[in-house]
Structures are given as structure tokens and as C-alpha cells.
Design a protein around this motif. Structure first.
Motif, PDB file in Angstrom:
ATOM      1  N   LEU A  53     -50.788 -15.823  27.582  1.00 51.20           N
ATOM      2  CA  LEU A  53     -50.391 -16.672  28.643  1.00 51.20           C
ATOM      3  C   LEU A  53     -49.011 -16.178  29.160  1.00 51.20           C
ATOM      4  N   GLN A 143     -46.371 -19.837  35.517  1.00 58.27           N
ATOM      5  CA  GLN A 143     -47.215 -19.053  35.366  1.00 58.27           C
ATOM      6  C   GLN A 143     -48.167 -19.359  34.032  1.00 58.27           C
ATOM      7  N   GLU A 147     -52.161 -20.212  34.488  1.00 54.57           N
ATOM      8  CA  GLU A 147     -53.392 -19.426  33.591  1.00 54.57           C
ATOM      9  C   GLU A 147     -53.868 -20.312  32.762  1.00 54.57           C
TER      10      GLU A 147
END
Length: 388
Positions: A53, A143, A147
Motif C-alpha cells: 500500500l 495514497q 488504495e
């Protein structure tokens, strides 16, 4: 309760881990060796991990002996583009890169807590230890969330911690609401008409206009924001011209805006736009204003701040937990996690004086290994109290 005693075997392991991380700093989204090393430590502790991730992020999951809710504990793993000036045995081996913000210490404290909790999992629920990349400007938290961080690892609460130089070692600071500021990057361009510096009457001088705009921007906070609120507008770059006797066509400026109240953000941006365009037009020039979105403000939930205050008090005593320290105008992408889940972000004292008090992002900064057991013990106490 100090779960991890200073000078203990686990403390010594933490120092070893921290010094390795300090020697091998990596920048945003480039933390490949850092991620590998953290993963190797977690695997040696037989803690299940998930990798990938945010590219280099890791989530380590520790399950208690009974069923219950899940909480997240987060540490950042990236370094800064700073050349280290410390003369220490574990000095950075990567020229131009340095752990100048203590993320090596943050990761180490979470590793220490994970090691302890793995062997002492008398709690009811699940702990997700989140090792996050790219805090220093590239929004690694966002982010990881985009994700699927909290879809794959659902949490009811989220907590973070940052070392704080100048705050006495052995102390913590816990804020009930605002902890760190929201930030936006400002870009301003003024397009005038260049010409000979000896004949300014035949030009539209963008340098003079830029000076008027810089001065006018300072009135936004003082005359538009309530005195009890806080905000900052700073122009930090002014680029124009290439010769002493030529008035340029264009001036480009850049800067930063900081704020705590989310409602302040659109007000300030609207005022900046109006001043840039209006002042430029009044001189016959054109002004353009653009914003690069940054991080939102870090705002604690008062309820979860109280949980953190209780857990830190269990480690160092209530008198060593500062509850009224002013928030910082620095920014932190843990804010994105607090937009998703209730939780709290706290500070742990890194110490005073030349070393512990050395400013974050300074080439002489170093994380204080002596406080690592306290930070790790806070994580342990928080888990044991919230998942009792």
C-alpha cells in the motif's frame, strides 16, 4: 506502566533498529530498503504483514486473545533531502538524505510496541501497525487510504505520534483539538510589460506590482481572520529578471498558507485571488493565482485525545503530560487519516539543549534514543486500555 524498560533487551534492539534506519534514509516513495528492513524485523517477530500500500507501506497485524474492535497505530518511514552534519557512528550513508525529522525513531517506537504486544496480547481486539511512506510532502497517508488501507484493515480509531524537540524528554503533549496546521502552496504570476529600466514610464513594471501584492497579502490575516484564530501567509520566492537595467515582463512568486479552521481556507484563498487580480489590473497588468493543495489541518477528537492523555499519564505521570501547549503551524499528512477515522495525534518530548532540542529538518537533528521506550510504552498502554 512503562512496558519497555529503559536499558532492557528490547530497548537495545530498538536502538539497533533505529541506527540502521538512520544510516539508510530514503525519500518519499523510495523507501525500498527501509521497507524491507522493517518487514524483516516484523517477520523475525512472527507478526503477519501486508506490503505494497502506497508502494512501500507496511501494515502489521497483531490479534488479541479475545474478540473486539480494531485500532490503528501509525508511524512514518521516509527521510528528507538534507545533508547530515552530525558526527555520529550511525551517520547517514546516503549523501543528501537524512532522517532529520525523526521518522526513524517513530518507526522504531512502533516496532518496539509491536514486539511487546506480540508477546503480551492479553487484549480484546486487533491492532494494525501502519508504517507509512511519503509523509514529507507527498501525502503517503492519502495514497494508502486511496488504495484501500481502511477497507483492507478496518479500524474504529487511529492514533499517531511525533517527537517534539524542545519538549522535555519524559514528557508528552496532547491537544484536545487542533494539533498541526493545514497547508497550501501558493503560486502567483504577474504579467506586465518589460522595457528599459531608465524608461519605466514605457513599461508596466511587474516588480513594483509584486511588492504591492506582497504587502497587501499581509492584511488578509490581520483584517479578515478573527484575532482568536490563527493563519499565516508567507511569500518565500520572488523570481524576476536577468539584468540590472531591464524591467522584466513577468514576476513569479511562490509561498505558503497555513491555517487551523477548515472554514478559513476558502476565505483566505478568495481574498488572495481578489488582491492578486485586482492590484495587477489597477496597474494595467494581469495577475494569475493558482494553488497546489497540501495537507488539511490535524484535528484531534477530544474524546480520543483524552484516551491518549490517560495512556501517556500511565507511562510518565499526569504532571508530565502537557495539555495546553499551542498547536504548531507545521503540517502533517496524518490529517488525512483523521478525516477518515476518529483519533488523536500526540507529541513526545525529544529533549532540550543542543541535541534533543535541535529543530526538526535541521542538519544537526537526531532522534533521542532514550525516549523510545516511553513512546513504545504509550502505544502498549493505549492498546491495553482501549482494547481491555
Amino acid at each position: 506502566m512503562i512496558a519497555i524498560a529503559p536499558g532492557s533487551a528490547l530497548h537495545q534492539d530498538m536502538i539497533t533498529w533505529r541506527h540502521w534506519l538512520h544510516q539508510h534514509p530514503e525519500l518519499c516513495f523510495e523507501e525500498f530498503k527501509t521497507s524491507d528492513y522493517i518487514a524483516s524485523v516484523l517477520e523475525s517477530l512472527e507478526i503477519p504483514i501486508h506490503r505494497g500500500l502506497g508502494g512501500t507501506g507496511i501494515v502489521a497485524t497483531i490479534t488479541g486473545q479475545g474478540s473486539g474492535p480494531s485500532i490503528g497505530l501509525r508511524a512514518d518511514i521516509d527521510a528528507l533531502p538534507v545533508t547530515e552534519l552530525n558526527d555520529i557512528p550511525y551517520k547517514s550513508q546516503h549523501p543528501g538524505k537524512m532522517h532529520a525529522c525523526g521518522h526513524d525513531g517513530h518507526s522504531t517506537m512502533l516496532l518496539g510496541a509491536a514486539a511487546y504486544l506480540k508477546q503480551n496480547n492479553q487484549f480484546n481486539g486487533t491492532v494494525h501497525c501502519i508504517f507509512q511512506p511519503a509523509e514529507e510532502g507527498d501525502a503517503g497517508a492519502r495514497q494508502m487510504i486511496d488504495e484501500g488501507l481502511f477497507d483492507l484493515f478496518p479500524c474504529q480509531e487511529i492514533y499517531g505520534m511525533h517527537n517534539w524537540p524542545g519538549l522535555e524528554a519524559g514528557q508528552f503533549a496532547v491537544h484536545d483539538s487542533a494539533v498541526m496546521a493545514g497547508v497550501e502552496t501558493l503560486n502567483i504570476s504577474i504579467h506586465g510589460k518589460g522595457g528599459h529600466a531608465a524608461m519605466p514610464h514605457k513599461t508596466i513594471d511587474p516588480v513594483v506590482i509584486s511588492a504591492q501584492i506582497i504587502t497587501a497579502l499581509q492584511s488578509i490575516v490581520s483584517r479578515n481572520i478573527a484575532p482568536v484564530d490563527s493563519a499565516v501567509i508567507s511569500i518565500t520566492q520572488v523570481n524576476a529578471g536577468h539584468a540590472h537595467n531591464v524591467i522584466p515582463d513577468t514576476v513569479n512568486m511562490a509561498g505558503t498558507m497555513r491555517y487551523f479552521d477548515p472554514l478559513t481556507r476558502p476565505l483566505i484563498l478568495d481574498r488572495i485571488k481578489a488582491l492578486v487580480e485586482g492590484i495587477s489590473a489597477s496597474y494595467g497588468a494581469t495577475g494569475e493565482f493558482t494553488v497546489i493543495p497540501g495537507y488539511p489541518p490535524v484535528i484531534n477528537s477530544p474524546e480520543h485525545a483524552a484516551y491518549s492523555a490517560h495512556a501517556t499519564s500511565s507511562v510518565v505521570g499526569e504532571d508530565k503530560v502537557q495539555r495546553t501547549m499551542p498547536p504548531s503551524m507545521a503540517a502533517e499528512d496524518f490529517a488525512f487519516m483523521l478525516q477518515e477515522l476518529p483519533g488523536a495525534y500526540i507529541w513526545i518530548g525529544n529533549g532540550e539543549g543542543e541535541q534533543g532540542g535541535c529543530m526538526l529538518h535541521n542538519a544537526h537533528y537526531d532522534f533521542n534514543d532514550d525516549v523510545a521506550p516511553l513512546g513504545a510504552s504509550y502505544w502498549v498502554n493505549l492498546v491495553q486500555q482501549r482494547l481491555a
